[in-house]
Motif scaffolding. Structure first.
Motif, mmCIF file in Angstrom:
data_model
loop_
_atom_site.group_PDB
_atom_site.id
_atom_site.type_symbol
_atom_site.label_atom_id
_atom_site.label_comp_id
_atom_site.label_asym_id
_atom_site.label_seq_id
_atom_site.Cartn_x
_atom_site.Cartn_y
_atom_site.Cartn_z
ATOM 1 N N THR A 1 0.837 -1.354 -0.001
ATOM 2 C CA THR A 1 -0.054 0.106 0.234
ATOM 3 C C THR A 1 0.751 1.208 0.049
ATOM 4 O OG1 THR A 1 -1.982 0.945 0.932
ATOM 5 C CG2 THR A 1 -0.420 0.353 2.579
ATOM 6 N N ALA A 2 0.250 2.397 -0.363
ATOM 7 C CA ALA A 2 1.061 3.361 -0.408
ATOM 8 C C ALA A 2 0.545 4.827 0.386
ATOM 9 C CB ALA A 2 1.074 4.100 -1.998
ATOM 10 N N ASP A 3 1.065 5.744 0.667
ATOM 11 C CA ASP A 3 0.973 6.862 1.535
ATOM 12 C C ASP A 3 -0.299 7.748 0.883
ATOM 13 O OD1 ASP A 3 2.386 8.028 -0.556
ATOM 14 O OD2 ASP A 3 3.556 9.045 0.950
ATOM 15 N N VAL A 4 -0.863 8.438 1.397
ATOM 16 C CA VAL A 4 -2.121 9.502 0.714
ATOM 17 C C VAL A 4 -1.178 10.613 0.615
ATOM 18 C CG1 VAL A 4 -4.113 10.421 1.193
ATOM 19 C CG2 VAL A 4 -3.690 8.211 2.027
ATOM 20 N N PRO A 5 -1.076 11.249 -0.757
ATOM 21 C CA PRO A 5 -0.788 12.410 -1.102
ATOM 22 C C PRO A 5 -1.513 13.528 -0.563
ATOM 23 C CG PRO A 5 -1.024 10.967 -3.158
ATOM 24 C CD PRO A 5 -1.872 10.487 -1.996
ATOM 25 N N SER A 6 -0.913 14.740 -0.225
ATOM 26 C CA SER A 6 -1.544 15.779 0.201
ATOM 27 C C SER A 6 -2.346 16.431 -0.763
ATOM 28 C CB SER A 6 -0.423 16.741 0.923
ATOM 29 O OG SER A 6 0.238 17.490 -0.221
ATOM 30 N N ALA A 7 -3.417 17.333 -0.277
ATOM 31 C CA ALA A 7 -4.095 17.940 -1.329
ATOM 32 C C ALA A 7 -3.517 18.864 -2.346
ATOM 33 C CB ALA A 7 -5.407 18.469 -0.667
ATOM 34 N N GLY B 1 -0.888 7.705 -11.567
ATOM 35 C CA GLY B 1 0.373 7.559 -12.504
ATOM 36 C C GLY B 1 1.664 7.902 -11.666
ATOM 37 N N ASP B 2 1.657 8.732 -10.707
ATOM 38 C CA ASP B 2 2.701 9.244 -10.059
ATOM 39 C C ASP B 2 3.757 8.150 -9.732
ATOM 40 O OD1 ASP B 2 4.164 11.409 -8.473
ATOM 41 O OD2 ASP B 2 3.814 10.053 -6.835
ATOM 42 N N HIS B 3 5.038 8.070 -9.924
ATOM 43 C CA HIS B 3 5.712 7.105 -9.947
ATOM 44 C C HIS B 3 6.399 7.159 -8.350
ATOM 45 C CE1 HIS B 3 9.724 5.062 -11.436
ATOM 46 N NE2 HIS B 3 9.237 4.285 -10.427
ATOM 47 N N ALA B 4 5.915 6.135 -7.192
ATOM 48 C CA ALA B 4 6.190 5.948 -6.163
ATOM 49 C C ALA B 4 7.350 5.096 -5.757
ATOM 50 C CB ALA B 4 4.866 5.324 -5.488
ATOM 51 N N ALA B 5 7.550 4.008 -6.356
ATOM 52 C CA ALA B 5 8.670 3.396 -6.309
ATOM 53 C C ALA B 5 9.219 2.393 -7.268
ATOM 54 C CB ALA B 5 8.523 2.695 -4.858
ATOM 55 N N ASP B 6 10.256 1.634 -7.218
ATOM 56 C CA ASP B 6 10.752 0.827 -8.065
ATOM 57 C C ASP B 6 10.960 -0.652 -7.270
ATOM 58 O OD1 ASP B 6 10.615 1.965 -10.713
ATOM 59 O OD2 ASP B 6 12.761 2.880 -10.215
ATOM 60 N N TYR B 7 10.563 -1.892 -7.766
ATOM 61 C CA TYR B 7 10.672 -2.954 -7.357
ATOM 62 C C TYR B 7 11.810 -3.518 -8.360
ATOM 63 C CZ TYR B 7 6.724 -2.533 -4.271
ATOM 64 O OH TYR B 7 5.735 -2.088 -3.306
ATOM 65 N N VAL B 8 12.900 -3.975 -8.084
ATOM 66 C CA VAL B 8 13.840 -4.534 -8.678
ATOM 67 C C VAL B 8 14.099 -6.034 -8.340
ATOM 68 C CG1 VAL B 8 16.331 -4.653 -9.755
ATOM 69 C CG2 VAL B 8 15.042 -2.448 -9.062
ATOM 70 N N VAL B 9 13.680 -7.137 -9.564
ATOM 71 C CA VAL B 9 13.709 -8.276 -9.304
ATOM 72 C C VAL B 9 15.127 -8.920 -9.607
ATOM 73 C CG1 VAL B 9 12.594 -10.679 -9.646
ATOM 74 C CG2 VAL B 9 11.314 -8.638 -9.738
ATOM 75 N N LEU B 10 15.746 -9.545 -8.793
ATOM 76 C CA LEU B 10 17.276 -10.443 -8.923
ATOM 77 C C LEU B 10 17.095 -11.571 -9.315
ATOM 78 C CD1 LEU B 10 18.803 -8.237 -5.931
ATOM 79 C CD2 LEU B 10 18.466 -7.652 -8.243
ATOM 80 N N ARG C 1 1.101 5.163 -8.531
ATOM 81 C CA ARG C 1 -0.029 5.384 -7.803
ATOM 82 C C ARG C 1 -1.388 5.088 -8.656
ATOM 83 N NH1 ARG C 1 1.530 7.685 -2.905
ATOM 84 N NH2 ARG C 1 3.544 8.594 -3.052
ATOM 85 N N ARG C 2 -2.272 4.448 -8.132
ATOM 86 C CA ARG C 2 -3.368 3.985 -8.661
ATOM 87 C C ARG C 2 -3.329 3.178 -9.915
ATOM 88 N NH1 ARG C 2 -8.046 8.024 -9.124
ATOM 89 N NH2 ARG C 2 -9.194 6.161 -9.981
ATOM 90 N N TRP C 3 -2.153 2.639 -10.046
ATOM 91 C CA TRP C 3 -2.080 1.830 -11.287
ATOM 92 C C TRP C 3 -1.512 0.387 -10.367
ATOM 93 C CZ3 TRP C 3 -2.612 1.521 -16.360
ATOM 94 C CH2 TRP C 3 -3.232 2.654 -16.923
ATOM 95 N N ASN D 1 -10.262 3.440 -7.140
ATOM 96 C CA ASN D 1 -9.689 2.424 -7.533
ATOM 97 C C ASN D 1 -8.337 2.274 -8.303
ATOM 98 O OD1 ASN D 1 -11.861 0.897 -6.040
ATOM 99 N ND2 ASN D 1 -12.799 1.344 -7.858
ATOM 100 N N ALA D 2 -7.669 1.189 -8.161
ATOM 101 C CA ALA D 2 -6.284 1.067 -9.053
ATOM 102 C C ALA D 2 -6.660 0.419 -10.354
ATOM 103 C CB ALA D 2 -5.361 0.251 -8.281
ATOM 104 N N MET D 3 -5.859 0.710 -11.474
ATOM 105 C CA MET D 3 -5.978 0.262 -12.783
ATOM 106 C C MET D 3 -5.640 -1.066 -12.773
ATOM 107 S SD MET D 3 -7.366 2.846 -14.259
ATOM 108 C CE MET D 3 -8.193 3.188 -12.847
ATOM 109 N N VAL D 4 -4.597 -1.730 -12.252
ATOM 110 C CA VAL D 4 -3.877 -2.978 -12.346
ATOM 111 C C VAL D 4 -4.028 -3.701 -11.234
ATOM 112 C CG1 VAL D 4 -2.875 -2.563 -14.785
ATOM 113 C CG2 VAL D 4 -1.553 -2.274 -12.615
#
Length: 264
Positions: A86-92, A106-115, A128-130, A142-145
């Motif tokens: 889950t992610a934080d709630v952006p401020s207004a 669509g805001d880029h929150a993080a990257d998960y890198v699979v090794l 966010r919301r994807w 809701n989220a898209m995916v």
């Protein structure tokens, strides 16, 4: 933290145990908003959980907010990885300035890198919301995916089984994706299912993300995608009577569903 179980666990998935040091106590979550950290401690998932029929083992929480977090895992091969996060709630104000709307879609929150064991890496953007949604979800955001962590469940009419929310009982189905704390499930289709995964690297980009667990599985179809409607006729054993009563989690005694969703 609470064990979240919305039905039986599918044998086609297995929890991924992250190495020592990946899970951190809530009080140590640097860079995570205090309200979010407290809600995660009180209402977040913990222990052996089943979400949408997918098993998770939550021993702690990985805060992705300040600095890179690395986690080693026992080598695994899998077609699908499902992330419980889950992610934080952006401020207004930040949402207004970004012009992405209330949930900053669509805001880029993080990257998960699979090794992988051969040195190859796959970088997965988490937006966010994807791929992830907010821990406090306004109706309709809701989220898209990704989907809310608890799958839809049947509801009987209030006249058949008392329900304090009479109006909602008329829908016959509840989607429990609201509440004091919400996690999200995102399923990633691994392009290298025969290669062995040996670890992860979690990198914050904007804001904070909490990762509670990962599950690995091998199924032909997307495990969270809504399929076409199907009906089934079940024959009970001789002398057995169907019990339509639902327990507090919306589960039946006679019928259990692991993967898939109830729509009616």
């Amino acid at each position: 933290m609470t064990a979240i179980i919305d039905g039986p666990a599918s044998e086609l998935f297995r929890p991924v145990g992250m190495g020592k040091g990946a899970g951190m106590a809530v009080v140590e979550m640097r860079g995570v908003p205090g309200e979010m950290a407290r809600a995660a401690a009180e209402h977040g998932p913990g222990g052996r959980c089943v979400c949408w029929g997918i098993p998770f083992l939550v021993k702690g929480v990985v805060p992705i907010a300040r600095g890179t977090v690395r986690a080693k895992v026992a080598p695994i091969r899998a077609r699908w990885l499902v992330f419980l996060h889950t992610a934080d709630v952006p401020s207004a104000e930040s949402a207004r300035l970004s012009k992405r709307g209330r949930g900053m879609m669509g805001d880029h929150a993080a990257d998960y890198v699979v090794l992988y064991d051969d040195g190859h890496e796959e970088r997965l953007p988490v937006r966010r919301r994807w791929e992830v949604g907010p821990w406090q979800k306004p109706w309709g955001d809701n989220a898209m995916v990704a989907v809310g962590w608890q799958k839809p469940r049947p509801v009987r009419a209030s006249g058949e089984q008392t329900n304090p929310k009479w109006g909602w009982s008329q829908t016959r189905v509840a989607y429990p994706d609201l509440g004091p704390f919400v996690c999200w499930l995102w399923a990633w289709d691994n392009p290298r299912p025969r290669a062995r995964i040996v670890g992860f690297r979690f990198e914050p980009v904007h804001g904070a993300v909490l990762l509670f667990g990962i599950s690995a599985g091998d199924v032909a179809e997307h495990p969270l995608r809504w399929g076409a409607r199907r009906k089934a006729i079940l024959t009970l054993s001789r002398g057995e009577t169907f019990d339509p009563a639902l327990d507090d989690r919306g589960l039946l005694k006679c019928v259990s569903l692991d993967l898939g969703q109830v729509i009616s």
